[in-house]
Design a protein around this motif. Sequence first.
Motif, mmCIF file in Angstrom:
data_model
loop_
_atom_site.group_PDB
_atom_site.id
_atom_site.type_symbol
_atom_site.label_atom_id
_atom_site.label_comp_id
_atom_site.label_asym_id
_atom_site.label_seq_id
_atom_site.Cartn_x
_atom_site.Cartn_y
_atom_site.Cartn_z
ATOM 1 N N ARG A 1 0.984 7.169 -6.464
ATOM 2 C CA ARG A 1 -0.208 8.286 -6.549
ATOM 3 C C ARG A 1 0.152 9.709 -6.429
ATOM 4 O O ARG A 1 -0.252 10.586 -6.988
ATOM 5 C CB ARG A 1 -1.473 7.995 -5.507
ATOM 6 C CG ARG A 1 -2.279 6.800 -5.940
ATOM 7 C CD ARG A 1 -3.609 6.577 -5.160
ATOM 8 N NE ARG A 1 -3.457 6.464 -3.721
ATOM 9 C CZ ARG A 1 -3.506 5.056 -3.182
ATOM 10 N NH1 ARG A 1 -3.473 4.112 -3.961
ATOM 11 N NH2 ARG A 1 -3.115 5.311 -1.735
ATOM 12 N N GLU B 1 0.957 -1.214 0.195
ATOM 13 C CA GLU B 1 0.120 -0.150 0.090
ATOM 14 C C GLU B 1 0.901 1.192 0.017
ATOM 15 O O GLU B 1 0.474 2.216 -0.719
ATOM 16 C CB GLU B 1 -0.923 0.092 1.280
ATOM 17 C CG GLU B 1 -1.762 1.285 1.283
ATOM 18 C CD GLU B 1 -2.495 1.358 0.159
ATOM 19 O OE1 GLU B 1 -3.515 2.361 -0.241
ATOM 20 O OE2 GLU B 1 -2.886 0.445 -0.604
ATOM 21 N N ASN B 2 1.798 1.326 0.879
ATOM 22 C CA ASN B 2 2.975 2.341 0.772
ATOM 23 C C ASN B 2 3.271 2.552 -0.777
ATOM 24 O O ASN B 2 3.735 3.774 -0.928
ATOM 25 C CB ASN B 2 4.074 1.851 1.672
ATOM 26 C CG ASN B 2 3.406 2.221 3.016
ATOM 27 O OD1 ASN B 2 2.515 2.952 3.623
ATOM 28 N ND2 ASN B 2 4.194 1.470 4.193
ATOM 29 N N ILE C 1 0.575 4.523 -2.444
ATOM 30 C CA ILE C 1 0.364 5.885 -1.848
ATOM 31 C C ILE C 1 1.608 6.841 -2.727
ATOM 32 O O ILE C 1 1.095 7.856 -3.129
ATOM 33 C CB ILE C 1 0.628 5.564 -0.439
ATOM 34 C CG1 ILE C 1 -0.648 5.010 0.306
ATOM 35 C CG2 ILE C 1 0.952 7.462 -0.029
ATOM 36 C CD1 ILE C 1 -0.388 5.154 1.816
ATOM 37 N N SER C 2 2.782 6.423 -2.882
ATOM 38 C CA SER C 2 3.641 7.184 -3.504
ATOM 39 C C SER C 2 3.597 7.402 -4.707
ATOM 40 O O SER C 2 3.916 8.085 -5.415
ATOM 41 C CB SER C 2 5.378 6.467 -3.036
ATOM 42 O OG SER C 2 5.751 6.886 -1.601
#
Length: 325
Positions: free
Chosen positions: A311, A304-305, A308-309
């Motif tokens: 995006r 997920e991290n 996030i980056s």
Amino acid sequence: MMPEVMPCLVPKLASAAEYFFKMGVEGKRFRPTVLLHMASALNMPIPWSATDNLFGSLSGDLRTRQQRIAEITEMIHVASLLHDDVLDDADTRRGIGSLNIVMGNKLSVLAGDFLLSRACIALSSLGNTEVVSLMATAVEHLVNGETMQMTTSAEKRCSMEYYLQKTFYKTASLISNSCKCVAILAGQTAEVSMLAYNYGQNLGLAYQLIDDVLDFTGTSSSLGKGSLSDIRHGIVTAPILFAIEEYPQLRKIVDRGLKEPADIDIALDYLEKSQGIKKTKELAAVHADHAIKAIDAFPESDNENVHISRRALVDLTHRVLTRTK
């Protein structure tokens, strides 16, 4: 982020080198933000075939090494600003007095040299010859781009191809090579490293194209510099080049060097009735789209991290297009 500048035997030189960092003039820290998100976006399992090239061994913290690239990039960028302000005889930089005005040209040049030397020392500590080569190439491109701007012929001055090459050298090369370095330090494949490079290249070009628009549409207070700065220095950018395509008679005015206020006024009149600003924004959007496609082409990840980056990197392309300063 303020890069760690090693102690200097001459305090005044160290103070000059840290001037813009301490004053917060580069408060947006655009490049380090991109690079740290790029590091997280590439936080994927390392291909077994790449481990042999991962800076010799896996000793040391990867994130620290990637952050060092962000610091080195910022030092090189600020050094180039210090040198550019001397060459341009600038009075301000992002709303505060430029270092050459505050401390003089000689100290400003030496401060830029000092930052470059510290960047070289930091680069050597990474122990990766490919990374050193890429960052050295970016510095070479900065010099080439500035030289192209200073010594161009009348024919090349009105060439969009020449303009984009110069813009890549002056603005996009540093961030594109830095993105590639982050990928290389992560042990990513040549294909993924090239995608990181393509993202930085297109983001950098989009950024400068919007900067060229803002030089005509922004105000002195929002830009932190006098609006129409480029054209008043005789520098021809994308909006004027697109206006020339629409109104060929503008070419004669530009060929005179834009040294007279009357010629600048005529050029601005042509620009206002042309599609120059609109077409420049459209070209910036094309490059932003290419940057997004590079991120979309990264290998899939369940982290997920990482998402996030990725995006965040896409969001940065939109922010580049919509920024007002």
